[in-house]
Design an enzyme around this catalytic site. Sequence first.
Site, mmCIF file in Angstrom:
data_model
loop_
_atom_site.group_PDB
_atom_site.id
_atom_site.type_symbol
_atom_site.label_atom_id
_atom_site.label_comp_id
_atom_site.label_asym_id
_atom_site.label_seq_id
_atom_site.Cartn_x
_atom_site.Cartn_y
_atom_site.Cartn_z
ATOM 1 N N SER A 144 0.864 -1.194 0.000
ATOM 2 C CA SER A 144 0.000 0.000 0.000
ATOM 3 C C SER A 144 0.890 1.231 0.000
ATOM 4 C CB SER A 144 -0.869 0.015 1.265
ATOM 5 O OG SER A 144 -1.468 1.292 1.446
ATOM 6 N N TYR A 157 -1.140 -0.293 10.247
ATOM 7 C CA TYR A 157 -1.338 -0.645 8.829
ATOM 8 C C TYR A 157 -0.101 -0.234 8.021
ATOM 9 C CZ TYR A 157 -3.625 -1.031 4.268
ATOM 10 O OH TYR A 157 -3.949 -1.378 2.978
#
Length: 258
Positions: A144, A157
Amino acid sequence: MFRLDHKIALVTGSGSGIGREIALLYARQGAHVIIADIQQDAASRVVDEITAEDGHAQAVQLNVNDEAQVQSVLAQLAQQHGRLDILVNNAGVSHVGNILETSLDDWDRVMGVNARGVFLCAREAVRQMVAQQPQGGVIVNIASVAGMIAVDRRLPYGASKGAVISITRSIAMDFVQQKIRANAICPGTVHTPFVEGFLKKNFPQSMDEERKKLHARQPIGRMGEPAEIASAALYLASDEAAFVTGSTLVIDGGWTAK
Ligand SMILES: NC(=O)c1ccc[n+]([C@@H]2O[C@H](COP(=O)([O-])OP(=O)(O)OC[C@H]3O[C@@H](n4cnc5c(N)ncnc54)[C@H](O)[C@@H]3O)[C@@H](O)[C@H]2O)c1
């Protein structure tokens, strides 16, 4: 171009979103796709979609965070197919929080699926790909942009996706002689159930307004579509990408170029 005929491809978390789209595309390009998801029903539905298009797929219930399960599922698949050509580590979960808003349980949950899960699946895949020399294999990891830049209140995350980028580079360098290629994709915000779940949980009263902000945060002015990530995952898995390894492909509507 970009055909995957006769390839055996395992896509984790492919019962939904980006993984589902990768699985559908790989099957259209001729691969036999293993739809591995913690949600067995979701995996079976994707198999039905592929079969309806005359593609080849099978569903496997898999929690990528469970070492014994990962080992036994990959061993069974190796026995059934004799090889594994492509692994896509796509399964992922998120948590919204800065360091003070992140409990140890939050940290363990996110790191458990996103980093430990990638480590476990990649380790078993590399074991198989080394054993099947000289053809080797390909690993595509879905990271990501949060692993590259600080996205507001995404501490665990971002850490987990930074780990994915690093794991990708290590595998690529350590196994280049064994003809194993490993690459990461860093999507910006992509419109999937993952994003809708995030909006519902965090902004139940103002979902539409917040969805617009997610579109606007990317210079192209919209979220990506799962198919726009799947086409990159196809390229990286294909023989046309034979010279590509250890790379991080950013697909984010310009977000990180600002
Ligand atoms: N959607 C985005 O904006 C976006 C952006 C960047 C990166 N990503 C990454 O892309 C990947 C896919 O995201 P998505 O948006 O398609 O999500 P999604 O929630 O639509 O799909 C994720 C899938 O993973 C499965 N899963 C969750 N935990 C699992 C586990 N322990 N074992 C096996 N399967 C598990 C879920 O059941 C689900 O089917 C994730 O790694 C995510 O971090 C998404």
